[in-house]
Scaffold this active site. Structure first.
Site, short mmCIF file in Angstrom:
data_model
loop_
_atom_site.label_atom_id
_atom_site.label_comp_id
_atom_site.label_asym_id
_atom_site.label_seq_id
_atom_site.Cartn_x
_atom_site.Cartn_y
_atom_site.Cartn_z
N HIS A 138 69.60 25.00 84.99
CA HIS A 138 68.17 25.19 85.18
C HIS A 138 67.75 24.88 86.61
O HIS A 138 66.86 25.51 87.16
CB HIS A 138 67.40 24.27 84.22
CG HIS A 138 67.39 24.79 82.83
ND1 HIS A 138 67.47 23.97 81.74
CD2 HIS A 138 67.31 26.04 82.36
CE1 HIS A 138 67.45 24.70 80.65
NE2 HIS A 138 67.36 25.97 80.99
N ARG B 15 73.77 38.92 79.50
CA ARG B 15 75.05 38.28 79.11
C ARG B 15 74.71 37.17 78.13
O ARG B 15 73.95 36.27 78.46
CB ARG B 15 75.74 37.67 80.33
CG ARG B 15 76.27 38.68 81.34
CD ARG B 15 77.03 37.93 82.44
NE ARG B 15 77.78 38.82 83.30
CZ ARG B 15 77.37 39.20 84.52
NH1 ARG B 15 76.23 38.75 85.00
NH2 ARG B 15 78.12 40.01 85.25
N ARG C 148 74.15 42.45 75.58
CA ARG C 148 75.60 42.63 75.45
C ARG C 148 76.13 41.61 74.44
O ARG C 148 75.84 40.42 74.55
CB ARG C 148 76.29 42.42 76.80
CG ARG C 148 77.79 42.59 76.68
CD ARG C 148 78.48 42.42 78.00
NE ARG C 148 78.57 41.02 78.38
CZ ARG C 148 79.16 40.61 79.50
NH1 ARG C 148 79.66 41.49 80.35
NH2 ARG C 148 79.23 39.33 79.80
N GLU D 32 84.75 49.14 81.49
CA GLU D 32 85.28 48.17 82.44
C GLU D 32 86.79 48.02 82.35
O GLU D 32 87.38 47.19 83.01
CB GLU D 32 84.58 46.81 82.26
CG GLU D 32 84.53 46.29 80.85
CD GLU D 32 83.72 44.99 80.74
OE1 GLU D 32 83.37 44.38 81.75
OE2 GLU D 32 83.46 44.59 79.58
N ASN E 114 82.96 44.87 87.90
CA ASN E 114 83.72 43.64 88.21
C ASN E 114 85.07 43.70 87.53
O ASN E 114 86.11 43.46 88.15
CB ASN E 114 82.97 42.39 87.72
CG ASN E 114 81.58 42.28 88.28
OD1 ASN E 114 81.28 42.90 89.30
ND2 ASN E 114 80.73 41.51 87.64
N ASP E 115 85.04 44.00 86.24
CA ASP E 115 86.32 44.07 85.52
C ASP E 115 87.06 45.37 85.79
O ASP E 115 88.29 45.38 85.85
CB ASP E 115 86.08 43.90 84.01
CG ASP E 115 85.95 42.43 83.65
OD1 ASP E 115 86.79 41.64 84.11
OD2 ASP E 115 84.99 42.07 82.93
N ARG F 93 90.09 38.73 89.36
CA ARG F 93 88.84 38.65 90.12
C ARG F 93 88.50 37.23 90.57
O ARG F 93 87.66 37.03 91.43
CB ARG F 93 87.68 39.27 89.32
CG ARG F 93 87.34 38.55 88.05
CD ARG F 93 86.46 39.40 87.15
NE ARG F 93 85.09 38.94 87.11
CZ ARG F 93 84.20 39.33 86.20
NH1 ARG F 93 84.53 40.23 85.28
NH2 ARG F 93 82.98 38.89 86.21
N CYS G 278 76.64 47.92 85.97
CA CYS G 278 76.08 46.57 85.88
C CYS G 278 76.96 45.51 86.51
O CYS G 278 76.67 44.32 86.41
CB CYS G 278 75.74 46.20 84.43
SG CYS G 278 77.18 46.13 83.36
C1 PEP Z 1 81.60 43.52 84.81
O1 PEP Z 1 82.76 43.31 84.42
O2 PEP Z 1 81.33 44.24 85.78
C2 PEP Z 1 80.46 42.89 84.14
C3 PEP Z 1 79.23 43.19 84.47
O3 PEP Z 1 80.74 41.98 83.19
P1 PEP Z 1 81.12 40.46 83.50
O4 PEP Z 1 80.93 40.25 84.96
O5 PEP Z 1 80.22 39.65 82.64
O6 PEP Z 1 82.55 40.41 83.07
MG MG Z 2 83.04 42.45 82.50
#
Ligand code: PEP
Ligand code: MG
Length: 592
Positions: A194, A301, A337, A433, A456-457, A467, A504
């Site tokens: 927070h 998330r 999600r 992803e 990201n994934d 990552r 995303c």
């Molecule tokens: C991603 O993998 O790009 C994603 C948005 O999910 P997270 O970062 O929560 O794995």
């Molecule tokens: Mg992901």
């Protein structure tokens, strides 16, 4: 003595550059000794009551102040502390200590508080309870102060300075913020606490997890904080100061450039409209999203509620959060999600066993399809919330067609069991992803209502690069043409099947990626709320035809570096006015 720069690094949390003096935040001194034989129980009890009343009055005032400044969601942070002060068991325990052990009110209170905190510490691994412990500690210190405990740091002295602390509770930050502090450097601190969210909302530059800061800093030492770069410089030389003065000016100019943009739409100069939406992890962030001009939540998330408690939340708890977000974002939509536990997000309550390759193991939808009850409860909460706003469901880590078929069956079962209104439809989307999902996107697009690319994934799995592993960060690049090719394929398959597609992952907010992604045809970009104004500015200065050229060129490059160089050239030659926002929104490679 000549100033020597001492450069420390941490996790960038809230952007902005400040140059000034440090204020080392210390809590309280030990109580002074007393003569026990002279102790008067009634007097001590009166003292205690008075201290509680004063602490309560102060908290109420801060609550009002923060409510006026940021709204009631933020002021609610103080509720737990106010409740704590009214706790009957607490009062009884203190009374017992005063009466039976001849303690002063202050000593009795400290000892009971200590016991409370030790019990919490012992009993739980839950982050949620740990945060509550922080609340109790915080309000406890306030009471100790009223009882005569001496504050070693006078908060008033923090005015205009950069605050250094091991950790700060939200209330401590709210207190300090009344003195318009110039920055916050924490030795520890969690990314989603927070305190972090409040610092962002108050736009105070902040860097956390600067491990050596406590040892290296002194009161009134000269320092620099760069909240976007995650950099702290102690004892800066004149040359370094000048360098950061320049950075600060650039940052302020860039911010100025973005004034008023949040109310505008994300439209290219030739009229193509994009949906710019936000990624959030807790409901409080909706305010920051709205403030920055988000037109919906593209990725909610939902792991946080599970992880902070250490076990699955109840349907009611989930529903309360989801519904709260849906109502606040209305008429815009909220994509919830389903849990992406596993890999680095483990829950005590679920047995994962030891996995040699957890990122390739039991994660996301794989867990949900095996632990059906957990999945069904979350779906129930989401469906309930969908009656309060515009809610969509999204599945993470999909790697096969069969997973989607099974998830749809389960969702249908939940709907039937709760008599979900027949005339209501909740869109179902999946994250793309995993490379297999991108490669199978022609089939998957026939089964769902939308795709959202989790870059990201997707980057991690396409380039086979962890990552979170700094040793291989140099390989981790969402702009690598291999990743872009999978994105292109996904978008084409989505559009062929008349469904929309968003991105995303972090790249959605990266100025270098934005022209490419819109040129490839994405319909929606979902990013950290504070990235939205920069993204909007870029989109509003680009034309779709230019973006298409950039995208096509990118696909023919050999690596991401060449792509960035190309875009830099374009900016120098054609989009000079965008130089500032590119700088502002650039993702530091190390912090992806
Ligand atoms: C991603 O993998 O790009 C994603 C948005 O999910 P997270 O970062 O929560 O794995
Ligand atoms: Mg992901």
């Amino acid at each position: 003595m000549k100033n020597r720069d001492m450069i420390l690094r941490g996790i960038p949390i809230s952007p902005g550059v400040s140059i000034g003096k440090l204020f080392v935040f210390n809590r309280y001194k030990l109580p002074s000794k007393i003569n026990r034989s002279k102790l008067n129980v009634d007097k001590e009890m009166l003292k205690l009551q008075k201290a509680f009343d004063e602490a309560k009055n102060e908290l109420e005032k801060i609550r009002k102040h923060i409510g006026d400044m940021l709204g009631s969601d933020y002021s609610a942070i103080l509720d737990a502390q106010l409740l704590f002060l009214d706790d009957e068991e607490l009062h009884k325990a203190i009374y017992k200590q005063i009466k039976e052990n001849k303690m002063t009110a202050e000593m009795a209170f400290r000892s009971v508080l200590k016991q409370y905190l030790t019990d919490i510490e012992k009993q739980t691994t839950s982050n949620y309870l740990r945060e509550r412990a922080m609340d109790f500690k915080d309000v406890g210190m306030r009471v100790v102060d009223k009882l005569g405990g001496i504050l070693t740091s006078n908060i008033k002295d923090a005015k205009g300075k950069i605050v250094v602390a091991n950790d700060l509770s939200p209330t401590e930050l709210l207190n300090l913020s009344q003195e318009s502090i110039a920055g916050i450097i924490l030795a520890s601190g969690g990314k989603t606490s927070h305190t972090v969210i409040v610092a962002r909302a108050l736009e105070i530059p902040m860097v956390i997890q600067v491990k050596e800061i406590i040892d290296k800093s002194q009161m009134d030492m000269n320092a620099i904080i760069d909240g976007k770069g995650g950099i702290v410089v102690l004892n800066p030389s004149e040359k370094t100061k000048r360098q950061f003065e320049k950075k600060k000016k650039e940052y302020l100019d860039e911010l100025n450039d973005l004034k008023g943009i949040s109310d505008l739409e994300a439209v290219t100069v030739d009229g193509a409209k994009l949906d710019l939406v936000a990624n959030i992890e807790i409901p409080l962030e909706v305010n920051i999203a709205l403030h920055n001009g988000a037109r919906g939540i593209g990725l909610y998330r939902t792991e946080f509620l599970y992880l902070e408690k250490g076990f699955p939340p109840t349907i009611e708890e989930m529903y309360r959060d989801y519904s709260n977000v849906a109502k606040k974002m209305a008429p815009y939509s909220v994509i919830i999600r389903t849990i992406d536990l596993g890999a680095d997000k483990l829950l005590n309550d679920i047995y994962y066993g030891k996995e040699d390759n957890p990122f390739l193991g039991w994660r996301g939808i794989r867990i949900c399809l095996e632990k059906e009850l957990i999945f069904k409860e979350q779906i129930t909460a989401i469906l309930k919330a969908s009656l309060d706003g515009e809610v969509k469901i999204m599945l993470p880590m999909v790697s096969t067609v069969e997973e989607v078929i099974r998830a749809k069956e389960i969702i249908a079962e939940v709907k039937a069991s709760m008599n979900y209104p027949k005339d209501r439809y909740v869109d179902l989307g999946i994250m793309i992803e995993v490379p297999s999902a991108a490669l199978m996107s022609d089939k998957l697009a026939q089964m769902v209502d939308f795709f959202s690319i989790g870059s990201n994934d997707l980057t991690q799995y396409t380039l086979a690069v962890d990552r979170g592993n700094h040793k291989v960060t140099y390989l981790y690049d969402p702009l690598h043409p291999s990743v872009l090719k999978l994105i292109k394929m996904t978008i084409e398959n989505a559009h062929k099947n008349d469904i929309w597609v968003g991105v995303c992952g972090e790249m959605a907010g990266d100025p270098y990626a934005i022209p490419i992604l819109i040129g490839l045809g994405v319909d929606e970009l979902s990013m950290s709320p504070i990235s939205i104004p920069v993204a909007k500015k870029i989109i509003r200065n680009l034309s779709m035809s230019e973006a298409k050229i950039v995208a096509n060129k990118s696909l023919n490059h050999q690596n991401g570096k060449e792509i960035r160089e190309d875009i830099n050239k374009e900016i120098e030659e054609k989009f000079v006015s965008l130089k500032g926002v590119f700088n502002l929104g650039r993702i530091e490679h190390d912090n992806i």
